[in-house]
Design an enzyme around this catalytic site. Structure first.
Site: not given
Length: 647
Positions: A409, A46, A449, A267, A338
């Site tokens: 997660h 955002g 990310l 996770h 994971r």
């Protein structure tokens, strides 16, 4: 009926994004000043999107439920961000990052979107360095990298154990510049309660001021949903309590399809549950698996003695330790994806080899790394993570192994979007964890990310113009229209209904009840019978909620209980949607593990002939069953295979 059109550009995979940008429609600078964009959420997706739109000349309104954009949950990310820079010259490339992402997601992600993500990844690092993000550097001054699960190259850029914080501060600085310039207006402590449509197009939102309780109306030519994931449906997760997924459900009810809701990530490196009064769980970064080795005792009697406190982990001899990931997956060892690491931990604990008082934990041990590298090196790499662990558990991980166990997660599922990140509602876009698009059935570490910043900085600035180029004749959206008034009245009626129940149980009572059901029946291991029972129990809790919840305080004031009640109401519907999606997907893939569908050695068993599609759910009304649509997944540039991390 809404049709699925993924809008994937024609041409070779490596040229699709280039060709798209070359042929997209643009909005000239004078016309940009006439167009308004609402962005919901101030996390990496955002904040980067709003800063980009503001820099381009659009009028932007950005909303967050926190008192500052810096409190968005992106700040909690620890380990790093992926990019295919290949600084180590160890064989990385855009194609390898693309392939690892597709494979890591167990071949359940859209090929074109994932390639674009890998393609723009290098631009993200350059952008963040220019903003002053203090990435770690090697001796020669180059940006340093470390390894993450699902890859055999080092491509993860990091800033100690606080990468998310540093990246968010970089995006926040860009956003603040636009706020000061006047191109972006910030609305903190506001929560979106409804999406407003006019003639089938997105024209704004209705919000609640979380300080005063006032219902407010905001118009725009387009809305970007960047509100994160929905892991808190499980109550205990690594997500901040404010991360709730309610905005996505409200868009779902207005016609936005929900993609792959059952795909949630477990996770493997979380601090185990330690009591009945926790509100969240704490993550230990996947980066720790670079140097930490995961093990349980080889002997059940040793595990029993550890659980009873008769032995300490340091008492277990090396030859009596089972480094089970290294044993089962020699090619990747402790750096398997994971979902693979989580299932392996659960299998060892279910077999009676778990530690901790509950038997629901395994060890993450740094003894060998400290002996090899020295304590000072480990402290420089992970010091803040070790401090956090010691504050929570009162154990010193330099001297005794950490205890970890899998936990909810990340949400791979989310609002369905096409190649342009536009939902099935014209003018509504979704970015970051709020959409389903890039991770398939399992997200590789350090890719969240990457996706958030890719969407905000390098994808939406192009694709939203393609939509807004058709809106330049549309005057500024007036909130006096009847559609805004109807949405505001509906939001107020929902609040009044909740406030008027005055039952005998708190909101947390019902949220916890839902969380127990979700973890038990829609968690790490799923079965047909369990999912059917889970759906039955969720419906029962939902019925009790609307009869017996007690929301204290009033609606026209700061009222966290009302906020939670509104979100829990959405969770009770989302939980059933997740269970329904898991029930129909009769295969195992990534984080979705149907126990009836596994290989002889306990790995996920896909059925590509039946389930190589995105499940797209359409809301059909309160009390009605949602309708399933399918977007076929077609792979033209990779060989589809059973995932193998053993050789």
């Amino acid at each position: 009926m809404t049709q699925i059109d993924s809008k994937i550009p024609q041409g070779p995979l490596a040229q699709k994004w280039t060709n798209y940008k070359a042929s997209q429609k643009l909005v000239n600078p004078a016309n940009k000043r006439k167009l308004d964009i609402i962005v919901l959420g101030t996390g990496l997706a955002g904040a980067s999107a709003a800063a980009s739109f503001g820099e381009m000349g659009f009028n932007v309104k950005i909303f967050c439920i926190q008192d500052s954009p810096r409190r968005a949950h992106s700040i909690a990310a620890q380990g790093g961000i992926n990019a295919a820079k290949n600084y180590q010259n160890d064989g990385d490339s855009v194609y390898r990052l693309f392939y690892d992402t597709i494979k890591g997601g167990d071949y359940r992600a859209r090929e074109a979107n994932v390639y674009r993500l890998a393609e723009v990844s290098n631009n993200i690092i350059d952008q963040c360095v220019a903003q002053g993000v203090p990435f770690a550097r090697d001796y020669g001054g180059q940006l340093d990298n470390r390894s993450f699960g699902g890859a055999q190259v080092s491509r993860t850029f990091y800033a100690r154990g606080q990468t998310g914080q540093q990246l968010l501060l970089g995006a926040y600085s860009s956003l603040s510049r636009q706020i000061k310039k006047g191109s972006v207006k910030l609305f903190p402590r506001e929560e979106m309660l409804d999406l407003v449509l006019v003639d089938g197009k997105t024209r704004g939102i209705v919000t609640r001021n979380l300080v005063t309780g006032a219902i407010e109306k905001h118009g725009a030519h387009a809305v970007v949903l960047a509100t994160g994931g929905y892991g808190n449906v499980y109550f205990l997760s690594t997500n901040a309590m404010g991360s709730n997924g309610a905005a996505a459900m409200r868009c779902f009810k207005k016609g936005a399809f929900f993609g792959n809701p059952c795909f949630v990530q477990i996770h493997p490196t979380c601090i185990p549950v330690h009591g009945d009064y926790q509100s969240k769980l704490t993550l230990m970064s996947e980066s720790l698996r670079n140097d930490g080795r995961i093990w349980v005792p080889k002997k059940k009697e040793d595990a029993e003695a550890l659980r009873a406190g008769r032995l300490k982990p340091t008492d277990i001899k090396e030859e009596d330790r089972d480094y089970y990931l290294e044993r089962r997956y020699p090619a990747f060892g402790n750096l398997v994806p994971r979902d693979v690491a989580s299932r392996a931990a659960k299998e060892r604990c279910d077999a009676g080899f778990g530690v901790n008082e509950t038997g629901l934990a395994v060890y993450l041990d740094f003894k060998d790394a400290i002996a090899r590298l020295g304590k000072s090196v480990i402290e420089a790499r992970y010091g803040n993570l070790f401090q956090m662990y010691e504050k929570i558990t009162a154990d010193n991980p330099y001297e005794t192994p950490m205890m970890i166990y899998p936990a909810i997660h990340y949400s791979m599922g989310g609002i369905w979007v096409d190649y342009e990140l536009q939902t099935t509602i014209p003018g509504l876009f979704a970015a970051g964890e709020a959409n389903f698009s890039d991770h398939g059935a399992n997200r590789l570490g350090a890719s969240a990310l990457m996706q958030g910043l890719a969407d905000g900085y390098f994808v939406l600035p192009y694709t939203i113009q393609n939509y807004l180029s058709h809106e330049i004749q549309t005057p500024r959206i007036s909130t006096d229209r009847p559609e805004f008034e109807e949405a505001a009245k509906a939001a107020k009626a929902r609040i009044d209904r909740l406030m008027g129940i005055q039952g005998s149980h708190s909101v947390d009572h019902f949220q916890k009840a839902l969380g127990h059901i979700m973890w038990e029946y829609v968690g790490m291991g799923r079965t047909k019978e369990g999912l059917e029972e889970g759906i039955r129990r969720i419906r029962q809790v939902r019925e009790e909620f609307w009869k017996d919840v007690r929301v204290t305080g009033t609606a026209d004031e700061f009222n966290p209980e009302l906020e939670k009640a509104l979100r829990t109401a959405e969770h009770l519907e989302l939980g059933e949607l997740m269970a329904r999606d898991a029930l129909l997907r009769e295969e195992s893939c990534g984080g979705h593990f149907r126990e009836e569908h596994q290989t002889a050695d306990g790995e996920a068993l896909r059925h590509d002939d039946q389930f190589m599609y995105v499940s797209c759910w359409e809301y059909k009304g309160a009390g009605e069953e949602p309708e399933l649509h399918k977007e076929p997944l077609i792979y033209e540039n990779i060989k589809i295979a059973q995932r193998n991390y053993k050789d």
